[in-house]
Design a protein around this motif. Structure first.
Motif, PDB file in Angstrom:
ATOM      1  N   GLN A   1     -27.897 -45.811  31.796  1.00  0.00           N
ATOM      2  CA  GLN A   1     -26.931 -44.728  31.965  1.00  0.00           C
ATOM      3  C   GLN A   1     -25.633 -44.988  31.199  1.00  0.00           C
ATOM      4  O   GLN A   1     -24.531 -44.660  31.658  1.00  0.00           O
ATOM      5  N   SER A   2     -25.762 -45.598  30.041  1.00  0.00           N
ATOM      6  CA  SER A   2     -24.594 -45.856  29.195  1.00  0.00           C
ATOM      7  C   SER A   2     -23.999 -44.547  28.701  1.00  0.00           C
ATOM      8  O   SER A   2     -24.700 -43.541  28.545  1.00  0.00           O
ATOM      9  N   GLU A   3     -22.706 -44.571  28.460  1.00  0.00           N
ATOM     10  CA  GLU A   3     -22.004 -43.375  28.011  1.00  0.00           C
ATOM     11  C   GLU A   3     -22.556 -42.907  26.667  1.00  0.00           C
ATOM     12  O   GLU A   3     -22.775 -43.705  25.753  1.00  0.00           O
ATOM     13  N   SER A   4     -22.770 -41.612  26.540  1.00  0.00           N
ATOM     14  CA  SER A   4     -23.315 -41.060  25.303  1.00  0.00           C
ATOM     15  C   SER A   4     -22.312 -41.206  24.165  1.00  0.00           C
ATOM     16  O   SER A   4     -21.100 -41.295  24.377  1.00  0.00           O
ATOM     17  N   THR A   5     -22.826 -41.218  22.944  1.00  0.00           N
ATOM     18  CA  THR A   5     -21.955 -41.389  21.783  1.00  0.00           C
ATOM     19  C   THR A   5     -22.687 -40.985  20.510  1.00  0.00           C
ATOM     20  O   THR A   5     -23.902 -41.127  20.411  1.00  0.00           O
ATOM     21  N   PRO A   6     -21.963 -40.468  19.528  1.00  0.00           N
ATOM     22  CA  PRO A   6     -22.562 -40.376  18.190  1.00  0.00           C
ATOM     23  C   PRO A   6     -22.565 -41.769  17.587  1.00  0.00           C
ATOM     24  O   PRO A   6     -21.799 -42.647  18.010  1.00  0.00           O
ATOM     25  N   VAL A   7     -23.416 -41.995  16.625  1.00  0.00           N
ATOM     26  CA  VAL A   7     -23.483 -43.330  16.030  1.00  0.00           C
ATOM     27  C   VAL A   7     -23.953 -43.238  14.586  1.00  0.00           C
ATOM     28  O   VAL A   7     -24.816 -42.422  14.250  1.00  0.00           O
ATOM     29  N   GLN A   8     -23.330 -44.032  13.752  1.00  0.00           N
ATOM     30  CA  GLN A   8     -23.784 -44.226  12.373  1.00  0.00           C
ATOM     31  C   GLN A   8     -24.102 -45.714  12.238  1.00  0.00           C
ATOM     32  O   GLN A   8     -23.193 -46.544  12.196  1.00  0.00           O
ATOM     33  N   ALA A   9     -25.385 -46.035  12.204  1.00  0.00           N
ATOM     34  CA  ALA A   9     -25.803 -47.437  12.204  1.00  0.00           C
ATOM     35  C   ALA A   9     -26.555 -47.768  10.919  1.00  0.00           C
ATOM     36  O   ALA A   9     -27.303 -46.939  10.388  1.00  0.00           O
ATOM     37  N   THR A  10     -26.358 -48.977  10.455  1.00  0.00           N
ATOM     38  CA  THR A  10     -27.075 -49.495   9.287  1.00  0.00           C
ATOM     39  C   THR A  10     -27.777 -50.787   9.678  1.00  0.00           C
ATOM     40  O   THR A  10     -27.139 -51.720  10.190  1.00  0.00           O
ATOM     41  N   ILE A  11     -29.079 -50.839   9.466  1.00  0.00           N
ATOM     42  CA  ILE A  11     -29.882 -52.025   9.719  1.00  0.00           C
ATOM     43  C   ILE A  11     -30.131 -52.724   8.389  1.00  0.00           C
ATOM     44  O   ILE A  11     -30.553 -52.090   7.416  1.00  0.00           O
ATOM     45  N   THR A  12     -29.872 -54.023   8.339  1.00  0.00           N
ATOM     46  CA  THR A  12     -30.060 -54.773   7.094  1.00  0.00           C
ATOM     47  C   THR A  12     -31.014 -55.936   7.316  1.00  0.00           C
ATOM     48  O   THR A  12     -30.858 -56.699   8.279  1.00  0.00           O
TER      49      THR A  12
ATOM     50  N   ASP B   1     -39.745 -70.359  10.010  1.00  0.00           N
ATOM     51  CA  ASP B   1     -40.172 -70.639  11.382  1.00  0.00           C
ATOM     52  C   ASP B   1     -40.745 -69.413  12.082  1.00  0.00           C
ATOM     53  O   ASP B   1     -41.054 -69.445  13.271  1.00  0.00           O
ATOM     54  N   GLY B   2     -40.900 -68.299  11.347  1.00  0.00           N
ATOM     55  CA  GLY B   2     -41.491 -67.088  11.917  1.00  0.00           C
ATOM     56  C   GLY B   2     -40.509 -66.112  12.525  1.00  0.00           C
ATOM     57  O   GLY B   2     -40.915 -65.063  13.037  1.00  0.00           O
ATOM     58  N   SER B   3     -39.232 -66.409  12.459  1.00  0.00           N
ATOM     59  CA  SER B   3     -38.242 -65.518  13.053  1.00  0.00           C
ATOM     60  C   SER B   3     -37.775 -64.468  12.043  1.00  0.00           C
ATOM     61  O   SER B   3     -37.894 -64.636  10.832  1.00  0.00           O
ATOM     62  N   LEU B   4     -37.234 -63.379  12.593  1.00  0.00           N
ATOM     63  CA  LEU B   4     -36.665 -62.305  11.776  1.00  0.00           C
ATOM     64  C   LEU B   4     -35.181 -62.215  12.091  1.00  0.00           C
ATOM     65  O   LEU B   4     -34.789 -62.203  13.268  1.00  0.00           O
ATOM     66  N   ILE B   5     -34.362 -62.141  11.057  1.00  0.00           N
ATOM     67  CA  ILE B   5     -32.922 -61.994  11.237  1.00  0.00           C
ATOM     68  C   ILE B   5     -32.532 -60.570  10.860  1.00  0.00           C
ATOM     69  O   ILE B   5     -32.876 -60.089   9.777  1.00  0.00           O
ATOM     70  N   VAL B   6     -31.827 -59.915  11.760  1.00  0.00           N
ATOM     71  CA  VAL B   6     -31.438 -58.526  11.568  1.00  0.00           C
ATOM     72  C   VAL B   6     -29.928 -58.408  11.716  1.00  0.00           C
ATOM     73  O   VAL B   6     -29.328 -59.005  12.615  1.00  0.00           O
ATOM     74  N   ILE B   7     -29.312 -57.642  10.832  1.00  0.00           N
ATOM     75  CA  ILE B   7     -27.885 -57.330  10.945  1.00  0.00           C
ATOM     76  C   ILE B   7     -27.762 -55.841  11.243  1.00  0.00           C
ATOM     77  O   ILE B   7     -28.263 -55.003  10.486  1.00  0.00           O
ATOM     78  N   LEU B   8     -27.141 -55.516  12.354  1.00  0.00           N
ATOM     79  CA  LEU B   8     -26.935 -54.125  12.751  1.00  0.00           C
ATOM     80  C   LEU B   8     -25.435 -53.855  12.764  1.00  0.00           C
ATOM     81  O   LEU B   8     -24.681 -54.492  13.494  1.00  0.00           O
ATOM     82  N   GLU B   9     -25.013 -52.897  11.939  1.00  0.00           N
ATOM     83  CA  GLU B   9     -23.608 -52.501  11.898  1.00  0.00           C
ATOM     84  C   GLU B   9     -23.514 -51.042  12.320  1.00  0.00           C
ATOM     85  O   GLU B   9     -24.217 -50.187  11.784  1.00  0.00           O
ATOM     86  N   ALA B  10     -22.655 -50.755  13.288  1.00  0.00           N
ATOM     87  CA  ALA B  10     -22.591 -49.405  13.839  1.00  0.00           C
ATOM     88  C   ALA B  10     -21.154 -48.958  14.017  1.00  0.00           C
ATOM     89  O   ALA B  10     -20.297 -49.729  14.449  1.00  0.00           O
ATOM     90  N   ILE B  11     -20.922 -47.696  13.689  1.00  0.00           N
ATOM     91  CA  ILE B  11     -19.639 -47.048  13.932  1.00  0.00           C
ATOM     92  C   ILE B  11     -19.893 -45.880  14.878  1.00  0.00           C
ATOM     93  O   ILE B  11     -20.778 -45.052  14.626  1.00  0.00           O
ATOM     94  N   LEU B  12     -19.154 -45.808  15.961  1.00  0.00           N
ATOM     95  CA  LEU B  12     -19.364 -44.755  16.953  1.00  0.00           C
ATOM     96  C   LEU B  12     -18.519 -43.539  16.599  1.00  0.00           C
ATOM     97  O   LEU B  12     -17.518 -43.215  17.243  1.00  0.00           O
ATOM     98  N   ALA B  13     -18.932 -42.876  15.549  1.00  0.00           N
ATOM     99  CA  ALA B  13     -18.239 -41.690  15.068  1.00  0.00           C
ATOM    100  C   ALA B  13     -19.268 -40.684  14.606  1.00  0.00           C
ATOM    101  O   ALA B  13     -20.366 -41.038  14.167  1.00  0.00           O
ATOM    102  N   MET B  14     -18.912 -39.425  14.700  1.00  0.00           N
ATOM    103  CA  MET B  14     -19.853 -38.356  14.376  1.00  0.00           C
ATOM    104  C   MET B  14     -19.792 -38.008  12.900  1.00  0.00           C
ATOM    105  O   MET B  14     -18.714 -37.935  12.295  1.00  0.00           O
ATOM    106  N   THR B  15     -20.951 -37.805  12.319  1.00  0.00           N
ATOM    107  CA  THR B  15     -21.038 -37.327  10.947  1.00  0.00           C
ATOM    108  C   THR B  15     -20.900 -35.814  10.947  1.00  0.00           C
ATOM    109  O   THR B  15     -21.548 -35.123  11.728  1.00  0.00           O
ATOM    110  N   VAL B  16     -20.038 -35.304  10.090  1.00  0.00           N
ATOM    111  CA  VAL B  16     -19.795 -33.863  10.025  1.00  0.00           C
ATOM    112  C   VAL B  16     -20.575 -33.281   8.871  1.00  0.00           C
ATOM    113  O   VAL B  16     -20.503 -33.769   7.747  1.00  0.00           O
ATOM    114  N   LYS B  17     -21.333 -32.247   9.156  1.00  0.00           N
ATOM    115  CA  LYS B  17     -22.100 -31.588   8.115  1.00  0.00           C
ATOM    116  C   LYS B  17     -21.154 -30.803   7.212  1.00  0.00           C
ATOM    117  O   LYS B  17     -20.336 -30.025   7.697  1.00  0.00           O
TER     118      LYS B  17
END
Length: 393
Positions: free
Chosen positions: A256-267, A350-366
């Motif tokens: 039940q986390s607060e809703s939000t727009p998000v712009q996320a980049t997975i690297t 060693d079989g692991s995966l490293i992920v970088i997630l960068e997110a900005i909680l802002a809305m993209t405007v069309k």
């Protein structure tokens, strides 16, 4: 400081008005709140458990039951999580003792109280400490992962910073927006994906519980006609490979986390061992290979859309009614074999995966349609503009 002798605690309980359960509960809270030593806390809990048995009361239940005498009605377990300092070993030990007595009678711990308190504190480090305990994993029912990780001692690691660490991701328009960077290390990634068909990592950032999901796509012929409603936006990678090779990555909210727009980049960055090997063969510098081979995937809500937390019923129901302007998950397909193939350059030695997630909680405007343009050809595809500004809600 109260004496920890059982006779004195009994006298203290019998001198108060109320039912045995409420009196014992309040006494336990009063005693525990005054201790700073794990040894003292252990002694008090042991005696209180004995006294509770004498009165035919469950100490496990009392620790996890909300206090009727408090205005907020929160449980002792919830309160202790809020009071715990993740940098204080004694504080962590006392919390572990509380958790052990909460499950003393073979019952699981109310992990919802633990999770909610960690979210309120916005404390990923504390959540990771609690999540990695055997007691929490048992209560959460995370047995499938335990099959692969239990004997190795390995655990998922998530390090969160409350800002974007890559300056190239931050523009003048979103500089002051809430943001975070999560660095995730997922051990035995391919083995777990092949055995479980899904790997989930939960973490706390910006006062919300997030879930990063890797899963094998489920082929549904009926869903091919509904691609427009699938939450993919801006430079997400699509393919038409069979479901066996089609892995997906997604971002969602839980608890039940607060809703939000998000712009996320997975690297995904090339693994250290593959980068070095390729450099030796091709004579390229490590920095050149890193820039050349890194993969970025964008997971963003659509203009005017917000990411909302999945309801608890969503775990049971196969389909959840869609609400306009809301999405319960943003998913994108990965290029065939990028992570699933043996010898993938993105899987560590060693079989692991490293992920970088960068997110900005802002809305993209069309972007609005230029008035000077006439007879614009209609298309079903969304308008894409990588330079579109972000606005604060």
């Amino acid at each position: 400081m109260f004496s920890t002798s059982e006779s004195l605690i009994v006298q203290l309980i019998e001198s108060q008005d109320g039912t045995p359960s409420s009196v014992i509960q309040n006494t336990v809270q009063s005693l525990i709140n005054q201790v700073t030593s794990p040894e003292t806390a252990s002694s008090i809990l042991k005696i209180c458990a004995s006294v509770a048995t004498r009165y035919h009361v469950s100490l496990s239940f009392l620790i996890q039951q909300g206090f009727t005498s408090n205005d907020d009605g929160q449980s002792l377990l919830f309160q202790k999580v809020l009071q715990t300092d993740v940098n204080d070993k004694a504080s962590l030990k006392i919390l572990s003792l509380i958790m052990n007595y909460a499950a003393h009678e073979g019952k699981g711990v109310r992990i919802c109280d633990i999770r909610r308190a960690c979210i309120i504190k916005d404390d990923q480090a504390l959540f990771e400490f609690v999540r990695d305990t055997k007691l929490y994993r048992k209560s959460a029912g995370s047995a499938p992962d335990a099959i692969y990780l239990g004997s190795t001692g390995l655990q998922d690691i998530v390090l969160v910073q409350p800002r974007i660490t890559n300056p190239l991701r931050v523009s003048s328009s979103n500089r002051h927006q809430p943001a975070f960077t999560a660095n995730l290390i997922i051990p035995m990634f391919q083995i777990r994906m092949r055995g479980l068909n899904e790997v989930k990592l939960e973490f706390i950032a910006q006062g919300r519980m997030w879930c990063l999901t890797f899963r094998k796509a489920i082929h549904d012929p009926q869903s091919s006609k509904k691609k427009k409603s699938f939450s993919l936006w801006r430079r997400t990678r699509m393919n038409t490979e069979s479901a066996a090779d089609n892995w997906q990555i997604g971002l969602s909210l839980t608890d039940q986390s607060e809703s939000t727009p998000v712009q996320a980049t997975i690297t995904f960055l090339p693994s250290t061992w593959s980068t070095v090997a390729t450099a030796l063969r091709g004579g390229l510098k490590d920095s050149q290979l890193k820039n050349k081979d890194e993969v970025e995937i964008e997971l963003s809500t659509k203009p005017g859309e917000r990411l909302v937390s999945e309801p608890d019923s969503a775990r049971i129901e196969s389909r959840v009614k869609a609400v306009k302007g809301q999405t319960q998950g943003i998913y994108a397909s990965l290029d065939s074999g990028i992570l699933s193939s043996s010898g993938s350059i993105y899987i560590e030695e060693d079989g692991s995966l490293i992920v970088i997630l960068e997110a900005i909680l802002a809305m993209t405007v069309k972007p609005s349609k230029p008035k000077s343009v006439k007879n614009v050809q209609k298309t079903d595809e969304p308008i894409v503009d990588d330079d579109v500004p972000s606005v604060c809600l």
